[in-house]
Design a protein around this motif. Sequence first.
Motif, short mmCIF file in Angstrom:
data_model
loop_
_atom_site.label_atom_id
_atom_site.label_comp_id
_atom_site.label_asym_id
_atom_site.label_seq_id
_atom_site.Cartn_x
_atom_site.Cartn_y
_atom_site.Cartn_z
N GLU A 16 0.84 -1.21 0.00
CA GLU A 16 0.00 0.00 0.00
C GLU A 16 0.87 1.26 0.00
O GLU A 16 0.60 2.21 -0.73
N ARG A 17 1.92 1.25 0.79
CA ARG A 17 2.82 2.41 0.84
C ARG A 17 3.50 2.65 -0.51
O ARG A 17 3.54 3.79 -1.00
N VAL A 18 3.97 1.58 -1.13
CA VAL A 18 4.66 1.71 -2.42
C VAL A 18 3.71 2.21 -3.50
O VAL A 18 4.05 3.11 -4.28
N ILE A 19 2.51 1.64 -3.54
CA ILE A 19 1.53 2.05 -4.56
C ILE A 19 1.14 3.51 -4.37
O ILE A 19 1.07 4.28 -5.34
N ARG A 20 0.94 3.91 -3.12
CA ARG A 20 0.58 5.30 -2.85
C ARG A 20 1.70 6.25 -3.26
O ARG A 20 1.46 7.32 -3.84
N ASN A 21 2.93 5.88 -2.98
CA ASN A 21 4.06 6.73 -3.36
C ASN A 21 4.16 6.89 -4.88
O ASN A 21 4.49 7.97 -5.39
N LEU A 22 3.87 5.83 -5.62
CA LEU A 22 3.88 5.92 -7.08
C LEU A 22 2.77 6.85 -7.58
O LEU A 22 2.96 7.61 -8.54
N ALA A 23 1.62 6.80 -6.92
CA ALA A 23 0.52 7.70 -7.29
C ALA A 23 0.88 9.15 -6.97
O ALA A 23 0.65 10.06 -7.77
N LYS A 24 1.47 9.36 -5.80
CA LYS A 24 1.89 10.72 -5.41
C LYS A 24 2.94 11.28 -6.36
O LYS A 24 3.02 12.50 -6.58
N ALA A 25 3.76 10.38 -6.93
CA ALA A 25 4.84 10.81 -7.82
C ALA A 25 4.34 11.19 -9.21
O ALA A 25 5.15 11.58 -10.07
N GLY A 26 3.04 11.09 -9.43
CA GLY A 26 2.48 11.56 -10.69
C GLY A 26 2.35 10.52 -11.78
O GLY A 26 2.16 10.87 -12.95
N ASN A 27 2.44 9.25 -11.41
CA ASN A 27 2.25 8.22 -12.43
C ASN A 27 0.80 8.24 -12.93
O ASN A 27 -0.14 8.35 -12.14
N ASP A 28 0.65 8.12 -14.25
CA ASP A 28 -0.68 8.18 -14.86
C ASP A 28 -1.40 6.84 -14.80
O ASP A 28 -2.62 6.78 -14.72
N ILE A 29 -0.62 5.77 -14.88
CA ILE A 29 -1.18 4.42 -14.74
C ILE A 29 -0.19 3.58 -13.97
O ILE A 29 1.03 3.69 -14.15
N ILE A 30 -0.71 2.75 -13.06
CA ILE A 30 0.13 1.92 -12.20
C ILE A 30 -0.34 0.47 -12.31
O ILE A 30 -1.52 0.18 -12.14
N PHE A 31 0.61 -0.42 -12.61
CA PHE A 31 0.33 -1.85 -12.71
C PHE A 31 0.87 -2.55 -11.46
O PHE A 31 2.05 -2.44 -11.15
N THR A 32 -0.02 -3.23 -10.73
CA THR A 32 0.39 -3.96 -9.53
C THR A 32 0.26 -5.45 -9.85
O THR A 32 -0.81 -5.92 -10.22
N THR A 33 1.34 -6.21 -9.69
CA THR A 33 1.45 -7.47 -10.41
C THR A 33 1.42 -8.74 -9.55
O THR A 33 1.96 -9.76 -9.96
N VAL B 20 -4.50 4.77 -22.44
CA VAL B 20 -4.40 5.96 -21.58
C VAL B 20 -4.03 7.17 -22.43
O VAL B 20 -4.61 8.25 -22.29
N MET B 21 -3.06 7.00 -23.34
CA MET B 21 -2.66 8.10 -24.22
C MET B 21 -3.82 8.60 -25.08
O MET B 21 -4.00 9.79 -25.29
N ASP B 22 -4.63 7.65 -25.56
CA ASP B 22 -5.74 7.99 -26.45
C ASP B 22 -6.95 8.54 -25.70
O ASP B 22 -7.88 9.06 -26.33
N GLY B 23 -6.96 8.38 -24.39
CA GLY B 23 -8.14 8.76 -23.61
C GLY B 23 -9.24 7.73 -23.70
O GLY B 23 -10.39 8.01 -23.35
N SER B 24 -8.91 6.51 -24.15
CA SER B 24 -9.93 5.48 -24.32
C SER B 24 -9.89 4.41 -23.23
O SER B 24 -10.67 3.45 -23.27
N TRP B 25 -8.98 4.58 -22.25
CA TRP B 25 -8.85 3.57 -21.19
C TRP B 25 -10.13 3.48 -20.38
O TRP B 25 -10.69 4.49 -19.96
N LYS B 26 -10.60 2.27 -20.18
CA LYS B 26 -11.74 2.02 -19.30
C LYS B 26 -11.43 0.82 -18.43
O LYS B 26 -10.71 -0.10 -18.85
N SER B 27 -11.97 0.82 -17.24
CA SER B 27 -11.79 -0.32 -16.36
C SER B 27 -12.38 -1.57 -17.00
O SER B 27 -13.49 -1.54 -17.54
#
Length: 345
Positions: free
Chosen positions: A64-81, A254-261
Amino acid sequence: MLGLSVPAVHAEEPLKVGFVYVGPIGDHGWSYQHDQGRLSAEAHFGDKIKTTYVENVAEGADAERVIRNLAKAGNDIIFTTSFGFMNPTVKVAKQFPNVKFEHATGYKLSDNLGTYVSKTYEGRYVAGYVASQMTKTNKIGYIASFPIPEVIRDINTVQLALAKYNPNAELKIVWVNTWFDPGKEADAANAMMDQGVDVILQHTDSPAAMQAAERRGAFAVGQASDMTHFGPKAHLLSVVDEWGPHYINRIQAVMDGSWKSSAMVEGMKEGAIVIPGFNESIPADVTAKAKELIAGIKDGSVYPFTGPLKDNKGEMKVPEGTKLTFADLEKMDWYVEGIKAEIPK
């Protein structure tokens, strides 16, 4: 003479992409293959993206800490594997609604959280068939990580192949409760070989079992990446995860603006699961049959989880003419008939 001011031309900022790995990128298994997918995306997009990865992340609070730090760092998309990153990813996704998240092997979705998983069981079925033909002792070993549905269904698929192609073969399972621990994996492999196992499959990420099999003249099946060079004689085949196409496709969205869950499930047909080759020591007719099974899996004519299927307590779980859906497989918590063991609690 008046100087003319020329407006500065700013290059478009690269899309920032984060990755979280449960093991080291040098595990030569699961995390290694995800990182190969990241590198494929870098090669494809060049300076249009900037990637960051964090390896050896424990499942739970640390994740949780690592994922949050990546979000705070401005990542546009995060893959958790990893499966154990599911709840931490859900929690952080709620806190950062403008960031896109994708979680591998999980099942929880939200507007900015998707899932992706590969049908590893397809490759395991082929591996189970090859193991059924290559064993001389009729004892097949399976090194299992954690009793989650993904691992249970893959064990079941191996057993289904054994039951169909060599009913005399017995599957022995050792749970090591880790994704990556070469010492534990080697110990498990050696313990099984001490009991007469001569073909080892694994749902863990280091090549330690392959190396142990090579030393002792047994056979083994590689996990996630091509493990041929860790045991040239032992290596029958590897069930390889190809993540690059998925990462490229979703980053482009994500680049195209077409990303959906979405809940993406891909296998051999889509090129997400690959068996790159077979050991030359495998008889030609066995290799030919394995390739026939791969073709059947791709065209849908071969599907292991087709009824009638009983569990190992004799209860009918899948009636004749019925097929388990992937939604069913995502919740699998029972062993198929023929496995002489209990699932750890």
